[in-house]
Enzyme design. Structure first.
Site, PDB file in Angstrom:
ATOM      1  N   HIS A 124      -4.777   6.385   6.096  1.00 32.98           N
ATOM      2  CA  HIS A 124      -6.218   6.279   6.295  1.00 32.98           C
ATOM      3  C   HIS A 124      -6.646   4.823   6.085  1.00 32.98           C
ATOM      4  CE1 HIS A 124     -10.244   7.832   6.381  1.00 32.98           C
ATOM      5  NE2 HIS A 124      -9.800   9.065   6.394  1.00 32.98           N
ATOM      6  N   GLY A 164      -2.549   9.608   4.791  1.00 36.62           N
ATOM      7  CA  GLY A 164      -2.998  10.378   5.944  1.00 36.62           C
ATOM      8  C   GLY A 164      -2.017  10.304   7.108  1.00 36.62           C
ATOM      9  N   TYR A 182      -8.486  14.901  -1.507  1.00 35.24           N
ATOM     10  CA  TYR A 182      -7.711  15.149  -0.282  1.00 35.24           C
ATOM     11  C   TYR A 182      -8.316  16.309   0.500  1.00 35.24           C
ATOM     12  CZ  TYR A 182      -3.401  14.782   2.355  1.00 35.24           C
ATOM     13  OH  TYR A 182      -2.479  14.561   3.332  1.00 35.24           O
TER      14      TYR A 182
HETATM   15  C1  LCV Z   1      -6.867  -0.468   5.135  1.00 31.96           C
HETATM   16  C2  LCV Z   1      -4.904  -1.614   4.841  1.00 31.96           C
HETATM   17  C3  LCV Z   1      -4.231  -0.427   4.524  1.00 31.96           C
HETATM   18  C4  LCV Z   1      -4.975   0.776   4.534  1.00 31.96           C
HETATM   19  N1  LCV Z   1      -6.287   0.697   4.843  1.00 31.96           N
HETATM   20  O1  LCV Z   1       1.193  -5.409   3.720  1.00 31.96           O
HETATM   21  O2  LCV Z   1      -3.908  10.539   1.983  1.00 31.96           O
HETATM   22  S1  LCV Z   1      -4.864   9.847   1.165  1.00 31.96           S
HETATM   23  O3  LCV Z   1      -5.816  10.754   0.504  1.00 31.96           O
HETATM   24  O4  LCV Z   1      -4.231   8.951   0.205  1.00 31.96           O
HETATM   25  C5  LCV Z   1      -5.860   8.850   2.310  1.00 31.96           C
HETATM   26  C6  LCV Z   1      -7.147   8.442   1.766  1.00 31.96           C
HETATM   27  C7  LCV Z   1      -4.995   7.687   2.752  1.00 31.96           C
HETATM   28  O5  LCV Z   1      -4.266   7.814   3.692  1.00 31.96           O
HETATM   29  O6  LCV Z   1      -5.124   6.526   2.063  1.00 31.96           O
HETATM   30  C8  LCV Z   1      -4.271   5.423   2.441  1.00 31.96           C
HETATM   31  C9  LCV Z   1      -2.946   5.591   1.778  1.00 31.96           C
HETATM   32  N2  LCV Z   1      -2.142   4.401   2.012  1.00 31.96           N
HETATM   33  C10 LCV Z   1      -1.648   3.652   1.035  1.00 31.96           C
HETATM   34  O7  LCV Z   1      -1.843   3.916  -0.149  1.00 31.96           O
HETATM   35  C11 LCV Z   1      -0.903   2.405   1.460  1.00 31.96           C
HETATM   36  C12 LCV Z   1      -1.747   1.193   1.262  1.00 31.96           C
HETATM   37  N3  LCV Z   1      -1.031   0.006   1.743  1.00 31.96           N
HETATM   38  C13 LCV Z   1      -0.015  -0.538   1.064  1.00 31.96           C
HETATM   39  O8  LCV Z   1       0.381  -0.066  -0.024  1.00 31.96           O
HETATM   40  C14 LCV Z   1       0.650  -1.723   1.686  1.00 31.96           C
HETATM   41  O9  LCV Z   1      -0.240  -2.290   2.635  1.00 31.96           O
HETATM   42  C15 LCV Z   1       1.963  -1.372   2.430  1.00 31.96           C
HETATM   43  C16 LCV Z   1       3.065  -0.999   1.389  1.00 31.96           C
HETATM   44  C17 LCV Z   1       1.804  -0.218   3.399  1.00 31.96           C
HETATM   45  C18 LCV Z   1       2.456  -2.580   3.255  1.00 31.96           C
HETATM   46  O10 LCV Z   1       2.560  -3.693   2.425  1.00 31.96           O
HETATM   47  P1  LCV Z   1       2.634  -5.153   3.079  1.00 31.96           P
HETATM   48  O11 LCV Z   1       2.918  -6.106   1.966  1.00 31.96           O
HETATM   49  O12 LCV Z   1       3.579  -5.111   4.241  1.00 31.96           O
HETATM   50  P2  LCV Z   1      -0.207  -5.778   2.989  1.00 31.96           P
HETATM   51  O13 LCV Z   1      -0.398  -4.929   1.790  1.00 31.96           O
HETATM   52  O14 LCV Z   1      -0.271  -7.258   2.802  1.00 31.96           O
HETATM   53  O15 LCV Z   1      -1.241  -5.299   4.078  1.00 31.96           O
HETATM   54  C19 LCV Z   1      -1.546  -6.070   5.221  1.00 31.96           C
HETATM   55  C20 LCV Z   1      -3.021  -5.895   5.501  1.00 31.96           C
HETATM   56  O16 LCV Z   1      -3.266  -4.530   5.860  1.00 31.96           O
HETATM   57  C21 LCV Z   1      -4.278  -3.980   5.009  1.00 31.96           C
HETATM   58  C22 LCV Z   1      -4.173  -4.783   3.717  1.00 31.96           C
HETATM   59  O17 LCV Z   1      -5.386  -4.674   2.975  1.00 31.96           O
HETATM   60  C23 LCV Z   1      -3.894  -6.165   4.267  1.00 31.96           C
HETATM   61  O18 LCV Z   1      -5.123  -6.688   4.727  1.00 31.96           O
HETATM   62  P3  LCV Z   1      -5.454  -8.277   4.537  1.00 31.96           P
HETATM   63  O19 LCV Z   1      -4.401  -8.976   5.378  1.00 31.96           O
HETATM   64  O20 LCV Z   1      -6.843  -8.398   5.079  1.00 31.96           O
HETATM   65  O21 LCV Z   1      -5.306  -8.535   3.056  1.00 31.96           O
HETATM   66  N4  LCV Z   1      -3.984  -2.585   4.759  1.00 31.96           N
HETATM   67  C24 LCV Z   1      -2.807  -2.039   4.384  1.00 31.96           C
HETATM   68  N5  LCV Z   1      -2.934  -0.724   4.238  1.00 31.96           N
HETATM   69  N6  LCV Z   1      -4.439   1.954   4.261  1.00 31.96           N
HETATM   70  N7  LCV Z   1      -6.216  -1.639   5.148  1.00 31.96           N
END
Ligand code: LCV
Length: 259
Positions: free
Chosen positions: A64, A108, A138
């Site tokens: 999400h 999601g 959720y």
């Molecule tokens: C917006 C993002 C996101 C993102 N949204 O890259 O199922 S539920 O109830 O949980 C539901 C509500 C849901 O699905 O929630 C989302 C669940 N997802 C997560 O918890 C994963 C969140 N993301 C991460 O932990 C990391 O981004 C991962 C491990 C996927 C990738 O890490 P990596 O080091 O490769 P970054 O974290 O640097 O992310 C790159 C850019 O994508 C945005 C993040 O904020 C960053 O933006 P900026 O470049 O502007 O800083 N991003 C990542 N995930 N779910 N934005």
């Protein structure tokens, strides 16, 4: 530019998630492109659709779009939520949708992948269900969707820890169909898609719809539904829900207080 690219050949549709800067987070815009891609494939007469990310990605989808989750006492995961729209579009697509997975599948996106009819993944792929990491209420539909595939012991572990599980565990517990090395994944997936496309599309469409309707034949009493709504409302109005989102934006670990 479209966040989901489309291709069609030999009765097969191919939809590729294409927003690497946001790790294919399921924003409204991306889901809109996905749903319209499915519509296009239906019109083209696709007998199967492959849903994929570009080859070699580390993150298949980050789930999400957290920036689009509502705050201020509104339910963040309603019937109209983009993720719910994507899940319904996949489940109701009149031909099998095959998820071809490389990399991490988060939150999601994990539910979206589980709503596909067949799932093939590389050994390095991982799957995480993350509401407890963010403090999110959720969706009820989402929980039920997982219960249709995952046994309760594994589901509890995934929900309570929010830890990613490996593709090996996922195949062992029947969450996904097959694991293939990255250099064989495409050939294998297109091979199966081709076999499906040569079978009777009317019969397969009926079987898919039959399985969907039968799997949903679990009536919920109004009282049980209202109790769940109450519990959800308490969570999305809580300080912890705000804390979960703030921690993500500030790139730190959340400090949940339980209130
Ligand atoms: C917006 C993002 C996101 C993102 N949204 O890259 O199922 S539920 O109830 O949980 C539901 C509500 C849901 O699905 O929630 C989302 C669940 N997802 C997560 O918890 C994963 C969140 N993301 C991460 O932990 C990391 O981004 C991962 C491990 C996927 C990738 O890490 P990596 O080091 O490769 P970054 O974290 O640097 O992310 C790159 C850019 O994508 C945005 C993040 O904020 C960053 O933006 P900026 O470049 O502007 O800083 N991003 C990542 N995930 N779910 N934005």
């Amino acid at each position: 530019m479209s966040l989901v690219t489309t291709d069609f050949k030999d009765h097969m549709g191919i939809l590729t998630l294409n927003h690497p800067e946001k790790r294919n987070a399921l924003s409204k815009a991306l889901i809109q492109d996905l749903v319209s891609g499915l519509r296009e494939m239906k019109q083209a007469g696709a007998r199967t659709v492959i849903l994929r990310a570009p080859q070699g990605v580390q993150v298949w989808s980050a789930g999400h779009d957290i920036q689009e989750l509502t705050v201020g006492g509104h339910d963040p995961q309603t019937y109209a939520d983009p993720l719910r729209q994507a899940v319904r579009a996949i489940e109701r697509f009149p031909a099998p949708v095959i998820a071809m997975i490389e990399g991490g599948v988060w939150g999601g996106a994990c539910e979206m992948v589980m709503s596909c009819d067949l799932i093939f993944a590389t050994p390095e792929s991982t799957f995480a269900i993350t509401p407890a990491r963010l403090g999110v209420a959720y969706s009820i539909d989402g929980t039920l969707n997982f219960m249709k595939t995952v046994g309760l012991p594994l589901l509890r572990e995934m929900l309570f820890t929010a830890d990613p599980i490996t593709a090996e565990r996922a195949v062992q517990y029947g969450l996904i169909n097959h694991i293939l090395p990255a250099d064989e994944l495409e050939r294998f997936t297109f091979g199966i898609a081709g076999r499906i496309a040569r079978n009777s599309p009317l019969c397969i469409s009926l079987l898919k719809e039959e399985l969907r309707i039968l799997a949903e034949a679990h009536p919920l009493t109004p009282e049980a539904f209202e109790r769940l709504q109450n519990l959800r409302r308490a969570l999305y109005s809580s300080e912890d829900y705000q804390e979960g989102l703030q921690a993500f934006f500030q790139k730190r670990t959340p400090d949940f207080k339980g209130r």
